[in-house]
Scaffold this active site. Structure first.
Site, PDB file in Angstrom:
ATOM      1  N   LEU A 102      49.643  39.325  31.117  1.00  0.00           N
ATOM      2  CA  LEU A 102      48.620  40.317  31.457  1.00  0.00           C
ATOM      3  C   LEU A 102      47.294  39.677  31.806  1.00  0.00           C
ATOM      4  O   LEU A 102      46.505  40.255  32.551  1.00  0.00           O
ATOM      5  CB  LEU A 102      48.429  41.300  30.291  1.00  0.00           C
ATOM      6  CG  LEU A 102      49.632  42.163  29.929  1.00  0.00           C
ATOM      7  CD1 LEU A 102      49.323  42.994  28.688  1.00  0.00           C
ATOM      8  CD2 LEU A 102      50.015  43.067  31.089  1.00  0.00           C
TER       9      LEU A 102
ATOM     10  N   GLY B 226      42.630  33.473  29.560  1.00  0.00           N
ATOM     11  CA  GLY B 226      41.225  33.151  29.353  1.00  0.00           C
ATOM     12  C   GLY B 226      41.063  31.802  28.705  1.00  0.00           C
ATOM     13  O   GLY B 226      42.029  31.037  28.569  1.00  0.00           O
ATOM     14  N   GLY B 227      39.831  31.526  28.261  1.00  0.00           N
ATOM     15  CA  GLY B 227      39.536  30.211  27.707  1.00  0.00           C
ATOM     16  C   GLY B 227      40.264  29.930  26.411  1.00  0.00           C
ATOM     17  O   GLY B 227      40.587  28.783  26.111  1.00  0.00           O
TER      18      GLY B 227
ATOM     19  N   ASP C 294      32.051  38.154  18.289  1.00  0.00           N
ATOM     20  CA  ASP C 294      32.179  37.861  19.723  1.00  0.00           C
ATOM     21  C   ASP C 294      32.184  39.162  20.523  1.00  0.00           C
ATOM     22  O   ASP C 294      33.055  39.402  21.360  1.00  0.00           O
ATOM     23  CB  ASP C 294      33.455  37.065  19.996  1.00  0.00           C
ATOM     24  CG  ASP C 294      33.475  36.450  21.406  1.00  0.00           C
ATOM     25  OD1 ASP C 294      32.383  36.222  21.971  1.00  0.00           O
ATOM     26  OD2 ASP C 294      34.570  36.205  21.922  1.00  0.00           O
TER      27      ASP C 294
END
Length: 563
Positions: A17, A20-21, A140
């Site tokens: 899907l 990312g990092g 975050d």
């Protein structure tokens, strides 16, 4: 990695899907329960130290208890995969929701209408508030961790993603920034204390949410530059241009809320996520067909006769019980007005005001909506604060039944009402029942907050007191002997709760037939009170009086001094 990879013997990865990092998000199927889920894989090595992994596991367990909150993506499971393809991967299994990240929404819009911006952030604050009440800090908060679901039905529902996983991200960010100067991810939403590598608490989440609200209202983040390190410096030292200055149609109170959320010092920011929601309420869209978002916030009790009251309004008139839906933002503003007398100690008046609004809340939001339930909790709490403990017991017992049905036993609202119920039952004179409610509450508080949390320790203290007052001083002594070392480690030997526990311990020793030992304990406690409060303070004088009473009792059998 292939689509045939199976994690934990049950989660079969189907399709990627996103990436990312920190890792990847996969659509998967839970073959044990035959349902589709989302699996987030943290790349090997990115979970960092065992300390960070342990924090992820702890927060993931707590976050799972928020299941059912409409503004939190449900966390079903977590684990570690050591298969040959990518050994050491940490994964989290979440509900699969269909929607877009707020990052994608922002890409397609400039400044949003004020009601829509207020609505999105209010919902995010609701999810964060529930987590904060359960002892979890996200660390975050950014548009990529806010999912907007069902945008076609009146604006959409916001769900907060990645609790627990965010702990890994935040810890990695802070460590890398402070040790190497390298920035991981976007610094646009990072609170100053995180930039400095310090611990991020609840107020840090509110700062990050403030940067998002600023961007929704003005079309740009409060600080931006092509150089990420320059943005970090701005978070530390610069004051952003006021939102109302960039966009005059932003109401002044809303612009002031944004500025307070972006305060450099954590103590200057709003007190809680619920406070943010309260201040956003006047700017929410008017949608009588769709209720506003829920708020975040402890054997049945026998019948207690309570005189009936008629609904009360600010004008002092009565209202019929049958009422129709009203404009939600206006009604919530009336709820805030109703609470105002409590700020000056007028608890009974505030409870009456809230009681009069309950039929209107039920008609507008429904009986099980969080704003209705929260107003009932506030009414019951203020009723107890006014001294009407028996009435408060009835209100809290009825509310608890509904909360158990709607949320379950470990939801933050349910835990709060269970705690208030135990307190008011004790103050109403039924110490045995109060002890039973506290005793049943402790394991659930431990499961949510951990055994060493202040909330757990305080509840254990009240449990010991109620047990002693119920005529079981020997058992109270046992509970306090277990509790005092924990209080001392967590709060310190001179904390008020520690001193109170020592006082109860000495008294119940005497009531258990050990007056000489009680006198010795009070003698040692007197020295501590003298050091902490001074020799002439009222608190020290009370301990001195107890000492004399138990000294007399140890010399001359007779009456038992009171606690």
């Amino acid at each position: 990695m292939t689509g045939e990879r199976v994690l934990g013997g049950r989660y079969r990865l189907l399709s990627l899907l996103g990436r990312g990092g920190m890792g990847e998000v996969w659509r998967a199927v839970d073959e044990l329960l035959d349902r589709h889920v989302a699996v987030k894989l943290i790349r090997p090595g990115r979970a960092g130290s065992e300390e960070v992994s342990a924090r992820f596991r702890r927060e993931a367990r707590i976050t799972a208890r928020l299941a059912g909150h409409p503004n939190v993506v449900i966390l079903h499971d977590f684990g570690r995969d050591d298969s040959p393809g990518a050994p050491g991967s940490v994964y989290a299994v979440m509900e699969l929701v269909s929607g877009r990240s707020l990052t994608a929404v922002l890409r397609e819009s400039g400044p949003m209408p004020v009601p829509r911006a207020a609505d999105l952030v209010s919902q995010a604050a609701s999810g964060l508030g529930a987590a904060h009440a359960a002892g979890v800090v996200h660390r975050d908060v950014k548009p990529g961790n806010l999912m907007v679901v069902g945008e076609g039905s009146g604006g959409g529902t916001v769900k907060v993603l990645d609790f627990g996983i965010a702990a890994i991200t935040a810890a990695t960010q802070s460590r890398r920034i402070t040790q190497t100067g390298q920035v991981i991810g976007t610094p646009l939403y990072m609170p100053p204390e995180q930039v400095r590598g310090e611990q991020v608490e609840r107020s840090g989440d509110l700062y990050a949410l403030g940067t998002i609200l600023y961007q929704l209202l003005t079309g740009r983040p409060p600080f931006h530059s092509d150089n990420p390190l320059a943005v970090l410096r701005m978070h530390l030292v610069d004051t952003p241009v006021a939102a109302a200055e960039l966009r005059p149609e932003v109401p002044a109170p809303l612009s002031e809320l944004v500025a307070s959320m972006l305060a450099k010092r954590p103590e200057d920011r709003p007190a809680s996520a619920e406070d943010v929601r309260d201040r956003l309420a006047p700017f929410l869209p008017s949608r009588t067909g769709r209720p506003s978002r829920p708020r975040s916030l402890p054997g049945p009790v026998g019948p207690v006769p309570v005189p009936g009251t008629r609904p009360y309004t600010r004008a002092g008139t009565t209202r019929p019980e049958t009422v129709g839906p009203e404009e939600p933002a206006r009604l919530l503003a009336l709820v805030e007005e109703a609470r105002a007398p409590a700020d000056t100690g007028q608890f009974a008046a505030a409870a009456r005001e809230l009681r009069g609004l309950l039929p209107r809340l039920r008609a507008t939001f429904g009986p099980d909506h969080q704003d209705t339930l929260r107003a009932r909790r506030q009414e019951a709490y203020l009723t107890g604060k006014s001294g009407e403990h028996r009435r408060a017991v009835v209100l809290l017992d009825a509310l608890l039944s509904d909360l158990l049905r709607v949320h379950g036993a470990r939801h933050p609202e349910t835990l709060a009402v269970r705690y208030y119920l135990a307190t008011n039952v004790g103050r109403a004179g039924d110490h045995a029942l109060a002890a039973r409610v506290h005793e049943e509450l402790v394991p659930d508080l431990v499961a949510v907050h951990g055994p060493g949390s202040e909330r757990v320790l305080t509840t254990r203290l009240y449990l010991a007191f109620e047990v002693g007052e119920a005529g079981r001083p020997e058992r109270a002594v046992e509970l306090l002997e277990e509790l005092v070392p924990d209080l001392t480690r967590r709060l310190g030997e001179d904390d008020a709760a520690t001193l109170r526990a020592l006082h109860y311990h000495a008294a119940y020793l005497g009531h258990a037939g050990r007056p000489a030992e009680a006198a010795r304990r009070y003698h040692a406690l007197l020295a501590r009170y003298t050091r902490v409060h001074g020799a002439q303070s009222e608190a020290t004088a009370r301990i001195r009086a107890h000492l004399r009473q138990w000294q007399d009792r140890s010399r001359r059998p007779g009456g038992t001094p009171p606690l």
